[in-house]
Design an enzyme around this catalytic site. Structure first.
Site, short mmCIF file in Angstrom:
data_model
loop_
_atom_site.label_atom_id
_atom_site.label_comp_id
_atom_site.label_asym_id
_atom_site.label_seq_id
_atom_site.Cartn_x
_atom_site.Cartn_y
_atom_site.Cartn_z
N ARG A 88 4.48 9.67 -1.46
CA ARG A 88 5.29 8.61 -2.06
C ARG A 88 6.11 7.88 -1.00
O ARG A 88 6.32 6.68 -1.09
CB ARG A 88 6.21 9.17 -3.15
CG ARG A 88 5.52 9.78 -4.37
CD ARG A 88 4.52 8.85 -5.02
NE ARG A 88 3.85 9.48 -6.15
CZ ARG A 88 2.76 10.26 -6.06
NH1 ARG A 88 2.21 10.52 -4.91
NH2 ARG A 88 2.21 10.76 -7.16
N GLU A 91 3.82 5.66 0.78
CA GLU A 91 3.56 4.51 -0.10
C GLU A 91 4.70 3.50 -0.04
O GLU A 91 4.47 2.29 -0.07
CB GLU A 91 3.35 5.02 -1.53
CG GLU A 91 2.98 3.96 -2.53
CD GLU A 91 2.67 4.56 -3.89
OE1 GLU A 91 1.76 5.42 -3.99
OE2 GLU A 91 3.35 4.20 -4.87
N SER A 114 16.86 1.98 14.48
CA SER A 114 16.51 3.16 15.27
C SER A 114 16.17 4.36 14.39
O SER A 114 16.84 4.62 13.39
CB SER A 114 17.67 3.53 16.20
OG SER A 114 17.33 4.66 16.96
#
Lengths: 147, 147, 147, 147, 147, 147, 147, 147, 147, 147
Positions: A88, A91, A114
């Site tokens: 997830r 994704e 960063s």
């Protein structure tokens, strides 16, 4: 011996002793996020931190020494993670990646957020429709330089 | 015609007109995060939203109709992104992926943080050592069911 | 020790003792689908479930403890499965993937069918032209939110 | 000209005319699942079916002829789909693939569930906790032969 | 224990005892093609077949039991085989793949040649310009169904 | 211009004119297997063959010239074919690859079956349980030399 | 329009006009390293820089506007570069990567050398045995933080 | 035994004894860059160098012999390194690769910078805004020959 | 036991005994090229050759038997070799591959240069500007047949 | 415009005019190997060479200018070539790669055979059993330096 071997031994001890990451973090005096990443072989222990870990996980002196060696980082097997929870997150990067890029550039100009001067905080947020996972990521903005 | 063609036309209009994502979001009445993702071809517009976009970006009726079709999502070319800003997010998933997994499971048990019932908020946080990008991700926890 | 080691030991015991998944499921009091996935290292056991498994497969206490740790999921070696039975499922996703997407969106709008709030039921359906495998998949629809 | 070109033209006409897959299926006299897959370039039209499609989507004679040519099947770009709805199906194969294999073999012996002598039925199942997507897959069992 | 371990033991015994595949096939009462595939871990043995194999290869009871478990099939390491003999077959699929597709569709319509209801026969054909390998593949045609 | 462009034009003409591969092969005076592979861009035409093709498919002189240039061979997009008919052949190589290797080596010693000095014959074999596709592959055995 | 289109136009103009990177850099008032990277689509131009580039390469206003949009960075097609000059750099990372890691960590502790707060200087160094390419890379050290 | 085994033993001894690469380099009488690469299994030791290493790391005679065998080079697992420090170098090649190519060709013509007749020097450069890593790479230019 | 195990043992013995490939080749009575490839697990030994190797490398009878089994060929880990010496050969195929194809086809027509009926000869050629490696490859031309 | 466009135009002209590589090489005054590689977009033309090519292939001034720009080299689509002639060369690297490495190191020590200071000569060698392709590769040996 190498760091992955020590990580496996830490996980083994954690399951055997029924320890929790939050309790381990308390012992080490750091956030649960840094602590977990460190125990999973992604961060470097100081001498003092390694001694605490040695006690918690019954490590040998040599194993404690390896905790103080900067590890080869990257915790996932393969470019695309198969585990649904981690996927997830992949994704989110896939679907929102260009969005994040556009919005950071709109606010800050060309540069990056960063991943080194960085911290993360994961909390539970109660919600009548189902509790939510809230994650705060904080990273220093680093601008590209013209030279 | 397909959705990527409409996305390219939107980006073209945005550059030509010098629009900002935050201003577009105000026009659409939604967060800048959802708005940007939608304009970049990752979210589906309602009829009303598509009409606003049509006006902002000089779209034809057919192009506005395509905004209301659910797109094939995923904004990145290739499994590992080459752009440094987006790569840092991939790196966070790579370095902290197992950490995030451990801590969510410790708090919630087996399940995932939803990337669908999900929102994101990106803000600038002033800092004397260099301003920071703060990102809050909020996703509903979805438990695995035993059946 | 890790979960794959326990999975291998479970499979070893199953072959040695000639057990069937349906019988193991009866012992655990769950569906044969959840039970098999759990024994194959994809689901998390409760304490009570782990104790039953411990008895069935002659596991040590430590092995039973590992069954209660959320596993890194994903049961296949490689992105495209080589085993013909499993490949046919990959082929269904490849050939019918866009079809499934279109039809769920036509009925429900933008969102997904959950693979977490999900169950599966595999049955044999007699047929004079050759018996058929019938599989019912049930997943909660999760809509994308506008924010 | 090739089949993908015809598929793109069909999708274009569908959006422009605001057609629904279920209505197209009624016109063709087949299930919405077969019809959608066929229009998306995965199935072969008979002459009669192609004539109906020609009328619905304003195709030329040559385009209608291409619908009757067996297409090179496979609807996804890349081995692992990035679209969240389709990925969930890939994830089901990844997490449950070995489970499906074990249970079909336990019931039927060595062989596969056909993805050719195959049908699919997608329906909505109302549920107070959130409606569910129910999918029934039916494939003939094909046993491996010893020779 | 797992099937690859048993396969390795079978190969070890075959080399040590200097057995030939054709002789092993005679003992098992099947074609040399099925027999070899089965011994190489691609097919499932019946109880009777496993007992013959147990005797031939000095297997333990547990090893013989594993021969009766349906294996995870696929005999090659990697998507493109490096071994020259096997690569030539991959090359035939690469160079002639679309040809085979066109000709089977021209004769049978849309569908496939089964790789399950399938047999193979490999023979030597003497030829003054150099003997030839003749391979006959026979697979049932399975038509796609309209539903 | 390049060979793939000519191949696309040939396919276009074939669909438009409703030609069959077997009829095209008769015109060219060769097997349907070689003919189809040649038209699909995998084989090199002689001058005479190119002239026949030029007439059949309404090619220009330059297009006919390209048919006589040795093409870059390989007809599939990607290492693993997604089309079900072609995949079954890939699966045969995957499942039976080591078997084919063992049996050819047992009969001929170390070497390969040529994919160059090679021919293929695809026929329909009537069968009450469902007609079968029979494919005969014939390749010269080429032994490895010791030097 | 997109940035790669502008990059292609810049390269086209550079060849047509016979310009040198060092001369272009002088016009822009920056190093030849930053200038070349910017013209190749990897850096973002300020308004003033874009105007100079517009004049040098005969760009339209819209093309000049695209130079000021932060580009999606990454200049290579594929994960492993095929061009021999660029490959040698990939090889240096492959052969010396762990060495660089060890030595930076030995000197600075855990952290990275920034590729953002970074500059490069490429010079020719005469050598009787063959002139040498000398490249100086300078990147700020960024330490991992404990939190 | 093979070289990776000896490399692992060297790393083990280095951690156990708390040695530094710079000190090891002094003992061997070479730069810290060559020395580290050699100890990490990328360079070949002479007999004299191997004897020094044998003493430093308590190697057996056979292990010292393996240090004198030219190793299979390449120190990274996978085409794209996951470790953040090493990835930054990969990113430099990705973002600046075409820039480096253009500038070397502009100065030297067609050819490459050798990665064999090559040396590297890594130093710390104090900077009030944060110390910097300076790396000097020097490689002989090798021109392509026309023949 | 398998062939790679025997190859490792041969390499081990070669290092331990300080043998040279040319001396081993003399003992076997074959070229150093065939001999080295055979010892590295790429060629098949005759009984007589295996006996010589058994003596040279102190192999057991079973290990000598494995040398006579046709090996699964392919000596490199991964599709693109990381070792610089071997990569240069891959680079020659990449840069000159289409050139070699054009020139062999111009001289011989459509077909290939055999890698089976093939020999190689590697020699040192003194040169005041630096000695050269000369490699002669000889492969039988195999024409594609029309059928 | 870019170099691949010019390469395509050269190939087009070559087919249209029925030119041979050997004749083109004679016109350019170089070997057929260098000439072919250059025309296929892998080498850089001098001004004089480009003028000859311009005449031979009817190139515009701008196209001739592009021939003098150092190209991005690498002539193959994909890491593993599918064309059988080129694949055989890849196979030689795969099967003999470690052999070539061993023998060059045995003769020269650690280093590589240059693919830059390199030439190739392809000839036909008559043979009653079938003519052979003979290829001589000559590359300067470049030793690794200790520093």
């Amino acid at each position: 011996m190498d760091r992955p071997t020590v990580t496996a031994k830490i996980l083994d001890a954690k399951v055997r002793k029924g320890l929790k990451w939050s309790a381990i973090a308390d012992k080490l005096g750091h956030s649960k996020e840094w602590t977990t990443a460190a125990c999973l072989g992604q961060m470097t222990f100081s001498k003092a931190q390694a001694e605490v870990a040695q006690g918690l996980f019954d490590l040998t002196d040599e194993e404690a020494a390896w905790l103080q060696i900067v590890p080869y980082k990257g915790s996932l097997p393969g470019a695309v993670p198969t585990d649904p929870l981690i996927y997830r997150w992949y994704e989110i990067v896939s679907v929102y990646g260009t969005t994040i890029k556009e919005l950071i550039h709109e606010e800050f100009g060309d540069g990056i957020m960063s991943a080194i001067d960085f911290s993360m905080d994961i909390t539970r947020s109660p919600d009548p429709k189902g509790d939510r996972v809230n994650v705060v990521l904080s990273g220093k903005f680093l601008p590209y330089k013209t030279y």
